[in-house]
Structure formats: structure tokens, C-alpha cells
Design an enzyme around this catalytic site. Structure first.
Site, PDB file in Angstrom:
ATOM      1  CG  PHE A 113      -8.971  -2.727 -23.284  1.00 23.31           C
ATOM      2  CD1 PHE A 113      -8.861  -2.598 -21.914  1.00 23.31           C
ATOM      3  CD2 PHE A 113      -9.956  -2.002 -23.944  1.00 23.31           C
ATOM      4  CE1 PHE A 113      -9.712  -1.757 -21.205  1.00 23.31           C
ATOM      5  CE2 PHE A 113     -10.805  -1.157 -23.242  1.00 23.31           C
ATOM      6  CZ  PHE A 113     -10.692  -1.039 -21.872  1.00 23.31           C
ATOM      7  CG  ASP A 184      -3.795  -0.995 -28.311  1.00 29.56           C
ATOM      8  OD1 ASP A 184      -3.239  -0.035 -27.720  1.00 29.56           O
ATOM      9  OD2 ASP A 184      -5.032  -1.115 -28.393  1.00 29.56           O
ATOM     10  CE1 TYR A 209      -7.926   6.443 -22.117  1.00 29.20           C
ATOM     11  CE2 TYR A 209      -8.313   7.394 -24.274  1.00 29.20           C
ATOM     12  CZ  TYR A 209      -8.387   6.325 -23.419  1.00 29.20           C
ATOM     13  OH  TYR A 209      -8.903   5.132 -23.851  1.00 29.20           O
ATOM     14  CE  LYS A 210      -5.968   3.379 -21.300  1.00 31.00           C
ATOM     15  NZ  LYS A 210      -6.130   2.291 -22.248  1.00 31.00           N
ATOM     16  NE  ARG A 356      -5.812  -0.857 -14.090  1.00 30.41           N
ATOM     17  CZ  ARG A 356      -6.178  -0.433 -15.300  1.00 30.41           C
ATOM     18  NH1 ARG A 356      -5.773  -1.079 -16.374  1.00 30.41           N
ATOM     19  NH2 ARG A 356      -6.941   0.612 -15.455  1.00 30.41           N
TER      20      ARG A 356
HETATM   21  C1  LIG Z   1      -7.510   2.065 -22.816  1.00 32.22           C
HETATM   22  C2  LIG Z   1      -7.548   1.114 -23.950  1.00 32.22           C
HETATM   23  C3  LIG Z   1      -8.492   1.241 -24.977  1.00 32.22           C
HETATM   24  C4  LIG Z   1      -9.566   2.288 -24.943  1.00 32.22           C
HETATM   25  O1  LIG Z   1     -10.101   2.560 -26.207  1.00 32.22           O
HETATM   26  P1  LIG Z   1     -10.914   3.926 -26.415  1.00 32.22           P
HETATM   27  O2  LIG Z   1     -11.442   3.826 -27.779  1.00 32.22           O
HETATM   28  O3  LIG Z   1      -9.946   5.046 -26.215  1.00 32.22           O
HETATM   29  O4  LIG Z   1     -11.988   3.981 -25.373  1.00 32.22           O
HETATM   30  C5  LIG Z   1      -8.409   0.368 -26.058  1.00 32.22           C
HETATM   31  N1  LIG Z   1      -7.484  -0.612 -26.099  1.00 32.22           N
HETATM   32  C6  LIG Z   1      -6.578  -0.777 -25.111  1.00 32.22           C
HETATM   33  C7  LIG Z   1      -5.561  -1.857 -25.209  1.00 32.22           C
HETATM   34  C8  LIG Z   1      -6.599   0.070 -23.997  1.00 32.22           C
HETATM   35  O5  LIG Z   1      -5.735  -0.110 -23.003  1.00 32.22           O
END
Ligand SMILES: *Cc1c(COP(=O)(O)O)cnc(C)c1O
Length: 397
Positions: A113, A184, A209-210, A356
Site C-alpha cells: 500500500f 503489515d 477499521y477494516k 474490488r
Molecule cells: C489500509 C492500509 C493502510 C492505511 O493506513 P492509515 O494510516 O490507517 O491510513 C496502510 N497500509 C496498508 C497496507 C493498508 O491496507
């Protein structure tokens, strides 16, 4: 048809909506509003500053961390809550690099990400010690691990395609050359069984939050392997991670154990929403959730491929090789997703052409999958996505 982990009655889902985006923002568990209301009125309103002790706000980040730990194969006392995932990525990477002063390369992959890569770039630049970030294709990760690598930083499940790394195998490859492993788990925690302790990785981070339904802005988590917890450098030296925060010393001295990964004041209202949201996991195993999710995904892929020839599967075909989402490519994917959302089927779109769909068996069953495919087929067959209102991009996709 119900699967054996369905507990839809615990969630507040709007009437007529089929929610296939719990991989991006989990829905509201029904018991959360009342708990948050109570926290706000009785604890904040009634106890005021005393709430830190009397309502255990101070110890909540570690207590909730233990609950998350139970869902990701981490022992009690190895997971701490706080901040956002971007911050926790930074902290984990900084801690990893300080363990490896003579190595200067961080390895990641192009399926990561973007924020993870951005945070790494910023950290390496700030360190000013000649570090570089090497980003390879996901299939090339194992081959790119060598004794120059200080840290391997990967997201287990690719946010776009759902492709899943073999956590144990990659960790082993990294550790064979002495590199530190950071995972992660943003798209893993609450989606599939994770064996953090078994993998032997040094650090892991993730958001809540996911798949964990903690609500927008819910705090992130960080895991530190227990044998490193008293030596890992927290990098972000906030007072709540100090050995004696209320001694107000002039100099920083990290707390023992995972407490040192705390930074500043935790978001108590949001943490309370998360703590309550975690009650939906009582009595469910991640193995059962995973098995049910695979059934739903297999049904979805089969029905979509039979009825929507316009779409091309972008996820690995073997469900064991992906997380809990299925992605399809379609040139007009953005407009098609808007048309779908307009008809009550909520998924999301990731540039350039990915539609998705997340599968979360706690509140999605096989009837929902068929219902979603009916509407998807209708949108595609009748080209309903051509509607002009579906073509303007919103700020958040
Ligand atoms: C959703 C997600 C994030 C989001 O980071 P935030 O700091 O919570 O906005 C970061 N890394 C990955 C791999 C994600 O899927």
C-alpha cells in the site's frame, strides 16, 4: 443459506444493502453506539479526569492489544494499540533499522500500500545515512532477499488484487540472511488465521477499521516479538511510552516491554468503540471464518465468470493464494462500481481498473453473494454504467 459463522444480527447494516467492502471499512456492530454513549456520558462526562484510573482508560491500549493479539497468533503483552497504521509502519521500520546499523537497504514490493512506501521513503530520507528503499514485484521478493537487506517490509495481502504472501516462508528467507522482517496485516487481521508467533517475524503492524470493524479512524496496532520488547527502540519517543510517564523526567527512558511502543494520549472514544466491536468475535475461530470466506469467494468467482464475461479476474484463482477479497478488472470499473453502489451493492474501486469485493462471513452469506451478482450482471449487460452521474470521481474512491 447461513454458514456457521454468520452473525448478521450483531451488525447494523442498512436495509437493502449488500456490503462487500468490509475489507475497507467494517460495518457498525449493534452494541457499539450504546457502549460509546456510556463512555461519553458516564466516563468522560461523569468521571472527568478520574476516568484514566477509574474507567481504566490508561491501560486500555494494552488490554485491547491483547484481544487483537488473540486474533493474530500473538501472545499476551506483545501487541500495543495507538496512532494510525502509517505511524506504526514508521515506528516498526525505524526500530528495525536501528537493530541493523551496518545495512542500508529496505526491501518491499510493488503490491504494498502506498502509505507504507511513503513512510519508509520519509524515514530513510530523514535518517540521512544513505539508506535506500528497493521495491520489487511481489513474485521477486524471495529472490531479492540478500545480506545487504536490513529489513524486509511487506503487506501480507495485496490491497488491490488480494494476492497473499507466504508469511512463514518469506520470514524464514529473510532471517536466513539476518534481515529483520516486518509484516503489515491490514488485510489479514480478522480476515484469515495469522500465526505471528509461529512465523518468528520481529515486527508486525495493522489497522482495525477494516476486518476488525473498529470504525473510521480506529487505532492501529504494533506487535514486537517478545524477546525484543525490552531492546527495540520505539523511535517515536512519546511520554506515554516512557518508563515513568508521571515522573515527568526531562529525559526519555523507554518503558519495559511493549508499553514503549505507545506514543501520546490514546483516542479513548475510538478505542472504546473498537473494544466493544471486538465482542463480535466471541466464540468464532479464524479457521472457520476463513473456510466460510473461501466458500463465498468461490461462489462469487464462479457466478461472475458465468454471467459477466466483460470482467477479468485480477486475483489469484487459487483461493488459498489470496486474502478475503476478489478483484476483477474492467476498463469502466469506476463507473460500473458507482452504478452498483447506486443499486445497493457496495464494493470499491482501485485505480486504474480494479473492482474490488470483500467477503466477510460474519455478516455476508451466500444469498448476498447471489444477490450481488444479479445486480452486477444487470449493470454490465445493460451497460447501466454509461449513466453520466457515474462518471465523476469522488474524492474518496
Ligand atoms: C489500509 C492500509 C493502510 C492505511 O493506513 P492509515 O494510516 O490507517 O491510513 C496502510 N497500509 C496498508 C497496507 C493498508 O491496507
Amino acid at each position: 443459506m447461513m454458514n456457521n459463522v454468520t452473525r448478521k444480527h450483531l451488525f447494523d447494516l442498512p436495509e437493502g444493502v449488500i456490503y462487500l467492502d468490509g475489507n475497507s471499512l467494517g460495518p457498525l456492530p449493534k452494541s457499539v453506539p450504546q457502549r460509546v454513549q456510556k463512555m461519553v456520558t458516564d466516563e468522560w462526562g461523569g468521571m472527568l479526569i478520574k476516568g484514566w484510573n477509574e474507567a481504566d482508560w490508561f491501560t486500555q491500549p494494552g488490554r485491547v492489544g491483547d484481544q487483537i493479539g488473540a486474533l493474530i497468533g500473538a501472545p499476551a503483552g506483545s501487541v500495543m494499540m495507538g496512532d494510525t497504521l502509517s505511524i506504526k509502519v514508521y515506528q516498526a521500520l525505524a526500530a528495525a533499522l536501528s537493530m541493523m546499523p551496518e545495512r542500508k537497504v529496505v526491501l518491499s514490493d510493488s503490491g504494498n500500500f502506498p502509505t507504507d512506501l511513503y513512510m519508509a521513503q520519509g524515514l530513510l530520507e530523514l535518517m540521512g545515512q544513505g539508506h535506500s528503499l528497493r521495491v520489487v514485484d511481489p513474485e521477486d521478493v524471495a529472490g531479492a532477499i540478500n545480506d545487504q537487506i536490513a529489513a524486509v517490509m511487506l503487506t501480507e495481502v495485496d490491497y488491490r488484487t488480494g494476492r497473499k504472501h507466504d508469511m512463514a516462508a518469506v520470514t524464514q528467507t529473510a532471517q536466513k540472511v539476518g534481515a529483520v522482517m516486518i509484516w503489515d496485516l491490514a488485510h489479514s487481521a480478522g480476515a484469515l488465521p495469522v500465526d505471528l508467533a509461529g512465523s518468528g517475524c520481529e515486527f508486525a503492524v495493522g489497522c482495525t477499521y477494516k476486518y476488525l470493524n473498529g470504525g473510521p479512524g480506529a487505532p492501529a496496532f504494533i506487535y514486537v516479538r517478545p524477546d525484543l520488547a525490552n531492546s527495540a527502540r520505539p523511535a517515536l519517543q512519546g511520554w506515554m511510552g516512557h518508563d515513568a510517564p508521571f515522573a515527568f523526567d526531562m529525559d526519555y527512558r523507554p518503558a519495559g516491554g511493549i508499553e514503549r511502543m505507545r506514543v501520546g494520549t490514546p483516542p479513548v472514544i475510538q478505542m472504546t468503540a473498537l473494544e466493544e466491536a471486538l465482542s463480535v468475535w466471541d466464540g468464532v475461530t479464524l479457521d472457520a471464518v476463513r473456510a466460510a470466506a473461501i466458500d463465498l469467494m468461490e461462489q462469487f468467482v464462479a457466478e461472475v465468470e458465468a454471467r459477466c464475461p466483460q470482467l477479468t479476474l485480477a486475483s489469484p484463482r487459487d483461493p488459498q493464494k489470496r486474502g478475503s477479497q476478489v478483484s476483477f478488472r474492467f476498463d469502466e470499473g469506476y463507473a460500473a462500481m458507482q452504478a452498483l453502489i447506486d443499486r445497493g451493492v457496495i464494493g470499491d474501486f482501485r485505480a486504474p481498473d480494479i473492482m474490488r469485493f470483500g467477503f466477510t462471513p460474519l455478516y455476508i452469506d451466500s444469498g448476498d453473494v447471489s444477490g450481488a451478482v444479479d445486480i452486477l450482471a444487470e449493470v454490465l449487460t445493460n451497460e447501466l454504467w454509461r449513466g453520466p452521474k457515474y462518471r465523476t470521481r469522488a474524492k474518496v474512491t
